[in-house]
Design an enzyme around this catalytic site. Sequence first.
Site, PDB file in Angstrom:
ATOM      1  N   SER A 191     -32.956 -25.958  50.210  1.00  0.00           N
ATOM      2  CA  SER A 191     -32.118 -26.233  51.394  1.00  0.00           C
ATOM      3  C   SER A 191     -30.680 -25.768  51.247  1.00  0.00           C
ATOM      4  CB  SER A 191     -32.084 -27.738  51.645  1.00  0.00           C
ATOM      5  OG  SER A 191     -33.354 -28.183  51.994  1.00  0.00           O
ATOM      6  N   GLU A 206       0.796  -1.228   0.000  1.00  0.00           N
ATOM      7  CA  GLU A 206       0.000   0.000   0.000  1.00  0.00           C
ATOM      8  C   GLU A 206       0.828   1.278   0.000  1.00  0.00           C
ATOM      9  OE1 GLU A 206      -3.341   0.473  -0.227  1.00  0.00           O
ATOM     10  OE2 GLU A 206      -3.498  -1.684  -0.603  1.00  0.00           O
TER      11      GLU A 206
END
Length: 765
Positions: free
Chosen positions: A338, A77
């Site tokens: 419980s 690029e």
Amino acid sequence: MKRKFKIAGLALLSAVSLFMIFDFAFPFQPKIHYATQVTDHKGNVIHAFLSKEDKWRLYSGVSEITPLLRKTLIYKEDQYFYYHPGVNPFAIVRAGVRNIFTGRRTSGASTITMQVVRLMEPRRRTYLNKILEIHRAFQLELHYSKAEILQMYLNLVPYGGNIEGIKAASLLYFGKPPQLLSLSEITALTIVPNRPSSLRPGTRNDALVAARNVWLRRFEEERLFDKNIIQDALNEPLVVKRLQAPKLAPHLALRLKKENPDEPVIHSQLKIQLQSQIEEQVKNYINRRKMMNIHNASVLVVNNETMEVEAYVGSADFNDVFDGGQVDGVRAVRSPGSTLKPLLYGTAFDWGLITPKKIVNDVPSNFSGYEPENFDQHFNGPVTAEFALANSLNIPAVKILKEVSTPVLISKLRKAGFKTIDIQAKDLGLSMILGGCGVTLEELTRLFAAFSNEGELKKLRYTSETPLDKKGTPIISPEASYLLTNILTQITRPDLPTNFDNTYHLPKIAWKTGTSYGKRDAWSIGYNRRYTVGVWVGNFSGEGVPELSGANTATPLLFSIFNALDYNSPKGWYETPANVSLRKVCAESGDIPSEFCTHQILDQYITGVSAYKRCQHLRWVFTDKPGKISYCTYCLPENGFEKRTYANLAPELIAYNELQKIPYQKIPPHNPDCERVFHEGPPLIVSPNDGSEYYLRPDEPQQIQLACQTSNDVQEVFWYINDKLKQKSAPHEGIFVSLPLGRVKISCTDDKGRNSNIWVTVKKM
Ligand SMILES: [Zn+2]
Ligand SMILES: [Zn+2]
């Protein structure tokens, strides 16, 4: 010549000043809205959300941009990226010349910096905008490093459709993070942004391979990479197709996103493999139980050492709209059944009230009108505390809570971060220990992790932002935790899944089950040294299922998760704390043996904490020679008496023995000539309840039962209504009477003159 330099210098200076003024007046503040990604503890993306603009724009950190990626991209690029100030003047001139000769506008002059500007602020292509873009490029270069600018580029570059940035492209096309991309894959990905629609990966793979190979050959010509590296890349097939974004741990991901709305990357502590494995396990487990009308489950896995939450499953299937899959069961408030009992027993150990072998009576009991029953509606008589906890008996738990008191348990639970209980506090009574309150799976799992960490409660760590608590909040002592763990590890208990021994490999864990009232919630929370796992199974609709129970519905899932997690745990078991020792106790009471205690057993106790109480399971009673009359010290004759032992039974146990027709040794009636007045141990009126109200229907006057419990030496009781003798009865025989209207005093006096009163109110309907 000198003058020319001066003018050039001045021009440059004013240009720079102008730029600085513009930079100050119109600062470039790039605001990029990223899609949120949630990672596991190693940085693997486990869940991703679309950005506000519905884009897959995933943030990649500098560390995710490998040298290979950087080299390839910069070569392709912008070869002079590291040398130009944002704009490459030679390239502009070259492009300009080319434009003049070819009459076409090419974008070859664009540096990576310029491309970043255009990606951030897309503008129409005019010469004025070009100048603006050049200004912006200078600004970027002024305020950001080259590495940051490259990172911006890689985060914004389009890859077709709504995919933006190298990370999203890498994940959604190749199913891996950018660090693991090969040269071939990188090259392919660097080409796509030039023609994102015609070269979109997965649709035109042939074209993409051809374009890739052109660039690879160019790399070869330029000797960017070794020949054989290029050759390998050329030979590599391009396996690419559009994948789904990762969607693991949806409930936690949503939760963390909500808590961190502006974080592009949220680092959770989940373990990707464990998470997906348990999600699968839960889903399959529930699929097999849908026939039974059981539709959901939640699981939380906590590493006890690091307190990291390694797996988080909110529901059986997030996408199941019908069964409320989006509900987060980890945070839903439910009845604990419980599951709070271990905390109560732990507290009672610390208060010295009980030790594992302490005897408690599991017999019908009335706690000011509250008459709890056991899960199986069966009573066990006298049992040890450890049996009562391991078998989750209700009456012993309520008795212990009555001694410890609800405010004490509530304050412990508050300290342990139980939010709903904090809110409910003033409405909670003894029934809270049997599930009459609200908790979440998250709260329970954290509490059980404290049992593994010597009673110290620590913060759960969902993300790497939360530091590990070095010192936790002490909830119970290390000694009490140890005793609890020992009891909860016992494998002779009824809350094992039915037929567990031929179906399941039983991992070595301590665990407790719970089933809420109406069989709506099945719980099983277990731990070993390394992990605490919380499991909830039920329906988000709240619908109860007769077959649902902690033992048979939640525990099998708990065991299979533990087996997957920690099959052969390398960490040993807990060591006995220095303050836990062994002592001999009377098997009849669990107290320190007296002279008549012949059946002695070993029991663990906490030094300096556990009560040191002499056993009174028998008591000495003076009787006449045939054993027909008993004496007290007041009426004891000078001779002609015997000293014998009799069972010293609690009134409720005598009542139970009478009811169940269990034979027991009765103390002979007291010397009728004795004139002493007794005060201790008056009858306990168990029906009606003190302070209750009755409404009588005028057409059919009802009778009300009068019942009491008395000491072992009582032969007869006398019932009085408003101080008038109503009836004489045997101590364990309930009688029925009609009561007058208004406030009524009911008295019960035993044959030794000991008396109790209660008051009830009787009204007309
Ligand atoms: Zn004894
Ligand atoms: Zn006497």
